[in-house]
Scaffold this active site. Structure first.
Site, short mmCIF file in Angstrom:
data_model
loop_
_atom_site.label_atom_id
_atom_site.label_comp_id
_atom_site.label_asym_id
_atom_site.label_seq_id
_atom_site.Cartn_x
_atom_site.Cartn_y
_atom_site.Cartn_z
N TYR A 46 0.79 -1.14 0.05
CA TYR A 46 -0.03 -0.07 -0.12
C TYR A 46 0.68 1.19 0.09
O TYR A 46 1.34 1.44 1.06
CB TYR A 46 -0.86 -0.03 1.20
N HIS A 112 -0.13 -11.86 1.29
CA HIS A 112 -1.32 -11.31 0.43
C HIS A 112 -1.90 -12.22 -0.96
O HIS A 112 -2.82 -12.16 -1.11
CB HIS A 112 -0.59 -9.93 -0.11
N PRO A 207 -16.20 -4.59 4.04
CA PRO A 207 -17.42 -4.81 4.57
C PRO A 207 -18.42 -3.73 4.15
O PRO A 207 -19.82 -3.87 4.30
CB PRO A 207 -17.26 -4.79 6.16
N LEU A 208 -17.94 -2.48 3.59
CA LEU A 208 -18.90 -1.61 3.34
C LEU A 208 -19.17 -1.27 1.72
O LEU A 208 -19.54 -0.55 1.16
CB LEU A 208 -18.23 -0.11 3.74
N GLY A 209 -18.40 -2.43 0.88
CA GLY A 209 -18.84 -2.48 -0.43
C GLY A 209 -18.02 -1.25 -1.01
O GLY A 209 -18.51 -0.73 -2.03
N GLY A 211 -17.41 1.50 -0.15
CA GLY A 211 -17.98 2.90 0.26
C GLY A 211 -19.36 2.94 -0.26
O GLY A 211 -20.38 3.56 0.15
#
Length: 318
Positions: A46, A112, A207-209, A211
């Site tokens: 990242y 990863h 988990p929030l798609g 955003g």
């Protein structure tokens, strides 16, 4: 586990580069810790590297408050990413992550991606050696790509489970990281049961798609060219509009609980098992604090049935 983690990737990688600011990211990590978040998730790729440097600065004086997870095995080049699972590289990558994170031990070291040129047992053996050396406390595996190595008729996570069964023969797997959300529930079919039966934790990525399930994104709003969502089949203007009923359903439930759609989406993930920890990404303090508050939202069986009855999320490949 019953808590929400913090995905640190958006602070340095893949999402809206113009909104990435180091000072704000430091405040976000501190706000998350203050709100009771313990698990911080990052990776050497990242940035690359800048996210680990950021987390290292953020944890000065607060290392004992965090369960620190980072990843190895992917190298970022010019417009491409390649896997490297050679044992020597894994050992060097771990030492470099320890320096950037300014810590003497990594709580969870995650592979990863497996290197197709190196037997995964060899890579895992090198990672196990890091545990023996006291540099790492536990090992994890990130799920293979949604369509990587798929055989006709195969389920989404068959490839990941095959890898897990191989590396388990070398050294125990403590956690698996895989996408899991209201609009991407496929891990419920096979991966979560496999993990639950073996006492393996699950870090629920996205988990929030990415955003979308927060209800703050609007169809046709557009994304910056380097934002991963600009190329995602569920983030075309047409598909964002088609998937609005999913967000509307979360909003209805949120209103009953005095919560937000994002908190309901995270509470749904938490209801999938005590071994599941949602790891939503956040760049701003307010979102990190709001996400942490999802642990206090208790969904009823009726809520869960209502979510199960929502339309299946669509992408441009559907």
């Amino acid at each position: 586990m019953g808590a929400v983690g913090l995905g640190c990737m958006p602070m340095s990688w893949a999402y809206s580069t113009s909104q990435q600011r180091g000072d704000r990211s430091l405040r976000t990590v501190h706000a998350a810790l203050d709100a009771g978040v313990q698990l911080l998730d990052t990776a050497d790729m990242y940035g690359p590297f800048t996210n680990e440097l950021l987390i290292g600065r953020a944890l000065k004086g607060r290392r004992s408050q965090a369960f620190l997870s980072t990843k190895c095995g992917l190298l970022v080049g010019d417009q491409h990413v390649v896997a490297n699972g050679r044992p020597g590289y894994v050992r060097r990558a771990c030492d470099a992550s320890l320096r950037r994170l300014q810590t003497d031990v990594i709580d969870l070291y995650v592979l990863h991606r497996a290197d197709p040129e190196v037997p995964v047992e060899e890579t895992w053996g090198a990672m196990a050696g890091l545990v023996a050396a006291g540099k790492v406390r536990a090992l994890g595996l990130s799920a293979v790509g949604a369509r990587a190595g798929r055989r006709p008729g195969a389920r989404r996570h068959d490839g990941t489970i095959r890898q897990l069964e191989r590396v388990q023969q070398v050294f125990p797997v403590s956690a698996v990281q895989a996408e899991l959300s209201v609009w991407a529930p496929e891990a419920l079919e096979d991966l979560l049961p496999w993990c639950a039966a073996r006492g393996v934790g699950v870090l629920a990525a996205m988990p929030l798609g990415s955003g979308y399930l927060t209800g703050t994104l609007k169809p046709g709003q557009g994304f910056e060219p380097d934002d991963a969502r600009a190329r995602h089949p569920r983030f075309t203007a047409e598909m964002m509009a088609a998937n609005q009923p999913v967000v509307a359903g979360l909003r209805r439930i949120a209103e009953r609980h005095g919560a937000t759609p994002a908190q309901v989406a995270l509470a749904w993930v938490l209801r999938q098992g005590r071994h599941v920890v949602p790891v939503p990404g956040a760049k701003q303090e307010r979102w990190a604090v709001e996400n942490a508050g999802a642990a206090a939202v208790v969904l009823t069986d009726g809520d869960l049935a209502e979510i199960a009855g929502l339309p299946r999320a669509r992408g441009s490949w559907d």
